[in-house]
Design a protein around this motif. Structure first.
Motif, PDB file in Angstrom:
ATOM      1  N   ASP A  35       0.815  -1.370  -0.116  1.00 22.29           N
ATOM      2  CA  ASP A  35       0.065   0.064   0.098  1.00 22.29           C
ATOM      3  C   ASP A  35       0.899   1.414   0.091  1.00 22.29           C
ATOM      4  O   ASP A  35       1.493   1.714  -1.046  1.00 22.29           O
ATOM      5  N   VAL A  36       1.246   1.658   1.071  1.00 24.31           N
ATOM      6  CA  VAL A  36       1.909   3.190   1.168  1.00 24.31           C
ATOM      7  C   VAL A  36       3.284   2.868   1.774  1.00 24.31           C
ATOM      8  O   VAL A  36       3.481   1.630   1.674  1.00 24.31           O
ATOM      9  N   THR A  37       4.112   3.968   1.601  1.00 24.67           N
ATOM     10  CA  THR A  37       5.455   3.732   1.936  1.00 24.67           C
ATOM     11  C   THR A  37       5.555   3.505   3.421  1.00 24.67           C
ATOM     12  O   THR A  37       4.948   4.045   4.188  1.00 24.67           O
ATOM     13  N   HIS A  38       6.249   2.315   3.527  1.00 27.08           N
ATOM     14  CA  HIS A  38       6.709   2.008   5.048  1.00 27.08           C
ATOM     15  C   HIS A  38       8.264   2.246   5.284  1.00 27.08           C
ATOM     16  O   HIS A  38       8.831   2.516   4.422  1.00 27.08           O
ATOM     17  N   GLY A  39       8.642   1.749   6.672  1.00 29.63           N
ATOM     18  CA  GLY A  39       9.901   1.728   6.791  1.00 29.63           C
ATOM     19  C   GLY A  39      10.042   0.606   7.521  1.00 29.63           C
ATOM     20  O   GLY A  39       9.358  -0.086   7.929  1.00 29.63           O
ATOM     21  N   PHE A  40      11.637   0.191   7.517  1.00 31.70           N
ATOM     22  CA  PHE A  40      11.829  -1.277   8.105  1.00 31.70           C
ATOM     23  C   PHE A  40      13.174  -1.012   9.089  1.00 31.70           C
ATOM     24  O   PHE A  40      14.129  -0.437   8.319  1.00 31.70           O
ATOM     25  N   CYS A  56       8.095  -0.941  11.797  1.00 26.53           N
ATOM     26  CA  CYS A  56       7.939   0.174  10.536  1.00 26.53           C
ATOM     27  C   CYS A  56       8.503   1.494  10.953  1.00 26.53           C
ATOM     28  O   CYS A  56       8.102   1.928  12.285  1.00 26.53           O
ATOM     29  N   THR A  57       9.217   2.108  10.425  1.00 31.11           N
ATOM     30  CA  THR A  57       9.902   3.348  10.807  1.00 31.11           C
ATOM     31  C   THR A  57       8.920   4.951  10.353  1.00 31.11           C
ATOM     32  O   THR A  57       9.420   5.790  10.499  1.00 31.11           O
ATOM     33  N   ARG A  58       7.912   4.683   9.403  1.00 25.33           N
ATOM     34  CA  ARG A  58       7.501   5.638   8.713  1.00 25.33           C
ATOM     35  C   ARG A  58       5.889   5.765   9.338  1.00 25.33           C
ATOM     36  O   ARG A  58       5.183   4.606   9.433  1.00 25.33           O
ATOM     37  N   CYS A  71       2.643   5.542   8.876  1.00 26.50           N
ATOM     38  CA  CYS A  71       1.885   5.197   7.671  1.00 26.50           C
ATOM     39  C   CYS A  71       0.485   5.245   8.192  1.00 26.50           C
ATOM     40  O   CYS A  71      -0.285   5.313   7.362  1.00 26.50           O
ATOM     41  N   GLY A  72       0.184   5.587   9.648  1.00 23.25           N
ATOM     42  CA  GLY A  72      -1.023   5.613  10.060  1.00 23.25           C
ATOM     43  C   GLY A  72      -1.345   5.790  11.402  1.00 23.25           C
ATOM     44  O   GLY A  72      -0.141   5.418  11.970  1.00 23.25           O
ATOM     45  N   ILE A  73      -2.487   5.628  11.995  1.00 18.56           N
ATOM     46  CA  ILE A  73      -2.583   5.626  13.572  1.00 18.56           C
ATOM     47  C   ILE A  73      -1.909   4.359  13.945  1.00 18.56           C
ATOM     48  O   ILE A  73      -1.675   4.359  15.328  1.00 18.56           O
ATOM     49  N   TYR A  74      -2.207   3.417  13.539  1.00 18.28           N
ATOM     50  CA  TYR A  74      -1.879   1.995  14.021  1.00 18.28           C
ATOM     51  C   TYR A  74      -0.352   1.943  13.663  1.00 18.28           C
ATOM     52  O   TYR A  74       0.202   0.670  13.657  1.00 18.28           O
ATOM     53  N   HIS A  75       0.433   2.612  12.966  1.00 20.36           N
ATOM     54  CA  HIS A  75       1.825   2.545  12.136  1.00 20.36           C
ATOM     55  C   HIS A  75       2.631   1.625  13.325  1.00 20.36           C
ATOM     56  O   HIS A  75       3.239   0.666  12.903  1.00 20.36           O
TER      57      HIS A  75
END
Ligand code: HEC
Ligand SMILES: [Cu+2]
Length: 322
Positions: A68-73, A107-109, A111-115
């Motif tokens: 979906d959107v940009t995430h981080g690892f 995840c380090t981005r 991406c949303g409220i439950y990021h």
């Protein structure tokens, strides 16, 4: 039942297991032993797979992509730099672990409220003893603190306590006042009241005594630790707690709507000066359990945790060089 019969049954059952698990394993482990990992926002499932096995000393190859959107690892409690995980692109990461244990990747981005729920585990097996989190019981456990209780400060200062001004009275401090054990187990308000009761400090004003409290805090940190803490705060905490510690980050309202709790206001002396570093550490390690405050225990190292705690008090105290 004859023993040959048992053997053949075991073989049949064994054969079946292999048949069932083979396609699944093949999907996870590619031709060169590479694991392909797909990221989705937590509400749509998070990482797949979210549990990975590895061995110490053996490189683990990951190919990361987003659905979906940009995430981080990134991997918690490690110094492996974070990478971005983009939709429609593959990001290759190779990890080698020297110590066995369970590591948390996350995840380090935002991406949303439950990021912060986008987490998974890497179970690393090997011969070496120490696990990444073998630091013993945290202080809030040994001190038997209730980290969910309100901790109003019994007393608050009139202005902003100034560590540099406090330094000039430091020779008057009773022995042990600057010790890390003392600093970590007392709230600034408790320290203030203890200093007010000291005959040697009887001549100091309330403002001067608060300056000494700020001095004790500053003596237990360093400019490097505060800079590291500031970075950790900006990356992981400000979205809820707010850049200036007022509890007004971009996700504050959503957190409140979901859990009924608002992010703590570190800029509020009535609450913050009633919190010992041990209480703050407990909440950071364990999280709020349903309040929206994530658990950072598996992510931050012990040092990073103390760095961010000392930074949280900059919303109350003035440092020497500022
Ligand atoms: C998703 C929102 C969110 C994020 C991100 C977040 N927090 Fe929190 N935090 C909360 C909420 C809500 C509370 C209040 C409820 C509670 O104490 O559990 C809280 C409470 C706390 C407390 C307790 C304060 C007190 O006075 O008792 C500390 C300490 C804390 N957070 C530190 C941090 C740190 C450090 C980070 C970043 C590493 C962080 N938080 C990231 C939502 C968040
Ligand atoms: Cu994400």
């Amino acid at each position: 039942m004859k023993s040959s019969e048992i053997l053949s049954r075991i073989l049949v059952v064994g054969g079946l297991l292999i048949a069932i698990s083979a396609p699944f394993v093949a999907k996870l482990v590619g031709a060169q032993g590479t694991i392909e990992m797909h990221g989705r926002m937590a509400e749509s499932g998070g990482w797949a797979p979210d549990v990975i096995q590895a061995k110490t000393g053996v490189p683990l190859h990951l190919r990361l992509t987003s659905e979906d959107v940009t995430h981080g690892f990134a991997v918690g409690q490690s110094d492996i730099p974070a990478v971005d995980v983009l939709p429609g692109k593959m990001t290759d990461v190779t990890l080698t672990f020297d110590k066995p244990g369970t590591y948390t990747f996350y995840c380090t981005r935002w991406c949303g409220i439950y990021h912060w729920r986008m987490r998974g585990k890497i179970e690393v097996s090997g011969d070496e003893a120490a696990s990444p989190q073998s630091i013993g019981s945290p202080l809030y456990v040994t001190l038997k603190l209730d980290i969910d209780a309100l901790h109003p400060a019994a007393v608050t200062p009139v202005g902003i306590p100034d560590a540099q001004r406090g330094a000039q009275f430091s020779t008057l401090l009773p022995a042990g006042s600057l010790a890390p054990d003392y600093y970590r187990s007392h709230s600034p308000a408790q320290t203030y009241l203890a200093l007010r009761a000291e005959p040697a400090l009887a001549a100091l004003s309330a403002v001067e005594t608060w300056d000494l409290v700020a001095y004790i805090w500053q003596s237990n940190t360093t400019p490097g630790a505060l800079a590291a803490g500031q970075k950790i705060f900006a990356q992981n905490c400000a979205a809820c707690h707010g850049e200036t510690g007022k509890g007004d980050g971009v996700f504050a309202a959503q957190t409140n709507a979901l859990t009924g709790k608002s992010p703590a206001k570190f800029a509020d002396p009535a609450s913050m000066l009633g919190a010992s570093p041990a209480v703050l550490q407990g909440k950071i390690l364990r999280g709020g359990m349903g309040t929206g405050m994530p658990s950072w225990g598996p992510i931050l190292t012990d040092q990073q945790t103390w760095d961010v705690i000392s930074y949280l008090y900059t919303f109350q105290f003035k440092e020497s060089n500022k």
